[in-house]
Design an enzyme around this catalytic site. Structure first.
Site, PDB file in Angstrom:
ATOM      1  N   GLY A  12      -0.861  51.390  17.051  1.00  0.00           N
ATOM      2  CA  GLY A  12      -2.237  50.922  16.645  1.00  0.00           C
ATOM      3  C   GLY A  12      -2.422  51.192  15.123  1.00  0.00           C
ATOM      4  CG  ASN A  14      -1.018  46.227  11.885  1.00  0.00           C
ATOM      5  OD1 ASN A  14      -1.268  45.823  10.910  1.00  0.00           O
ATOM      6  ND2 ASN A  14      -0.073  46.099  12.486  1.00  0.00           N
ATOM      7  CG  MET A  95       1.846  44.265  22.884  1.00  0.00           C
ATOM      8  SD  MET A  95       2.685  43.215  21.674  1.00  0.00           S
ATOM      9  CE  MET A  95       4.243  42.911  22.303  1.00  0.00           C
ATOM     10  NE  ARG A  96      -3.168  42.453  28.617  1.00  0.00           N
ATOM     11  CZ  ARG A  96      -2.934  42.652  29.875  1.00  0.00           C
ATOM     12  NH1 ARG A  96      -2.995  41.650  30.725  1.00  0.00           N
ATOM     13  NH2 ARG A  96      -2.560  43.760  30.191  1.00  0.00           N
ATOM     14  CG  LEU A  97       0.406  34.556  26.094  1.00  0.00           C
ATOM     15  CD1 LEU A  97       0.920  33.239  26.771  1.00  0.00           C
ATOM     16  CD2 LEU A  97       0.455  33.958  24.450  1.00  0.00           C
ATOM     17  CG  ASN A 116      -2.022  38.108  16.655  1.00  0.00           C
ATOM     18  OD1 ASN A 116      -2.087  39.232  16.982  1.00  0.00           O
ATOM     19  ND2 ASN A 116      -0.717  37.506  17.038  1.00  0.00           N
ATOM     20  CG  HIS A 118       4.011  37.060  14.895  1.00  0.00           C
ATOM     21  ND1 HIS A 118       4.114  37.552  16.126  1.00  0.00           N
ATOM     22  CD2 HIS A 118       5.222  36.475  14.734  1.00  0.00           C
ATOM     23  CE1 HIS A 118       5.516  37.574  16.635  1.00  0.00           C
ATOM     24  NE2 HIS A 118       6.206  36.801  15.761  1.00  0.00           N
TER      25      HIS A 118
HETATM   26  C1  GRF Z   1       3.052  45.109  14.710  1.00  0.00           C
HETATM   27  O1  GRF Z   1       4.400  44.466  13.955  1.00  0.00           O
HETATM   28  C2  GRF Z   1       2.290  43.741  14.801  1.00  0.00           C
HETATM   29  O2  GRF Z   1       2.258  42.719  13.984  1.00  0.00           O
HETATM   30  C3  GRF Z   1       3.008  43.046  16.303  1.00  0.00           C
HETATM   31  O3  GRF Z   1       2.968  44.345  16.764  1.00  0.00           O
HETATM   32  C4  GRF Z   1       3.165  45.506  15.951  1.00  0.00           C
HETATM   33  C5  GRF Z   1       2.001  46.513  16.123  1.00  0.00           C
HETATM   34  O4  GRF Z   1       1.872  47.605  15.464  1.00  0.00           O
HETATM   35  N1  GRF Z   1       2.039  42.216  16.854  1.00  0.00           N
HETATM   36  P1  GRF Z   1       0.793  48.900  15.490  1.00  0.00           P
HETATM   37  O5  GRF Z   1       0.468  48.919  16.883  1.00  0.00           O
HETATM   38  O6  GRF Z   1      -0.422  47.883  14.797  1.00  0.00           O
HETATM   39  O7  GRF Z   1       1.271  49.715  14.777  1.00  0.00           O
END
Ligand code: GRF
Length: 211
Positions: A12, A14, A95-97, A116, A118
């Site tokens: 988490g 981000n 981590m889910r569609l 999102n 990526h």
């Molecule tokens: C990040 O690299 C994001 O782009 C990807 O999963 C990772 C999650 O990191 N989808 P965090 O949980 O935000 O530290």
């Protein structure tokens, strides 16, 4: 006032960075964080730094049929988002569609309100372990993509892409650390853009040509 919910599954970083960014935005609030895992360490961190934010751990129900499981899980999530009057969803390591239940609740015409982040230059390297895939491929440059979410795996219209060069002598850890910093910076800028412009749009043709 724009009300944003964050979705996360893991560490988490981000999510935390978006919450810190929102503290300085007058017309945008993040009142809700949705987490789909019990093993995430994020709830404890949030409780200390953001006690005013509701943290909802919403686990997918134990149903064999994938579509039905997703439908029921998303129905519960949509109820929470409605209760908290959420306008926009920012997925941050979720981590889910997503399926039609959630996507249709946040779409008006062609305007989606779910985004999102990526860690690659999509359409290159969608899905999990993107940093690993990019590093192994030895591409001279990589980057970060922020896009609208559709039913595919990292396939929705792109809002922004930021590039970073690959350094030949760096380790995987150094490469990923640089990438994550760019993620935080780019996602914060998009949250600010939503605050300033009240909406987000796919990038233009001329922006597409730059990457
Ligand atoms: C990040 O690299 C994001 O782009 C990807 O999963 C990772 C999650 O990191 N989808 P965090 O949980 O935000 O530290």
């Amino acid at each position: 006032m724009i009300r944003v919910a964050i979705f996360a599954s893991g560490t988490g970083t981000n999510a935390l960075n978006l919450l810190r960014t929102a503290k300085n935005l007058k017309q945008l609030q993040i009142p809700l964080v949705i987490i789909d895992q019990t093993k995430s360490t994020l709830p404890d961190v949030l409780k200390k730094e953001f006690p005013e934010v509701t943290v909802a751990i919403v686990l997918a129900p134990k149903i064999q049929d994938v579509e039905e499981r997703r439908r029921q899980h998303e129905k519960e999530i949509v109820a929470l988002l409605t209760q908290h009057q959420i306008d926009w969803c920012f997925l941050a390591g979720y981590m889910r569609l997503l399926g039609p239940t959630l996507l249709s609740a946040f779409k008006e015409g062609t305007q989606s309100r779910i985004v999102n982040i990526h860690p690659s230059l999509l359409p290159l390297y969608p899905g999990t372990q993107a940093y690993e895939k990019v590093f192994e491929a030895n591409d001279p440059k990589s980057g970060v993509t922020i896009h609208f979410v559709d039913e595919g795996m990292d396939t929705g219209p792109i809002i922004v892409q930021e590039v970073f060069e690959r350094k030949l002598d760096e380790t995987f850890e150094q490469f990923k650390e640089r990438g994550l910093k760019l993620e935080w910076q780019t996602y914060a800028a998009i949250l600010k853009r939503l605050h300033d412009e009240q909406t987000l749009k796919p990038r233009s043709e001329s922006e597409t040509r730059k990457t």
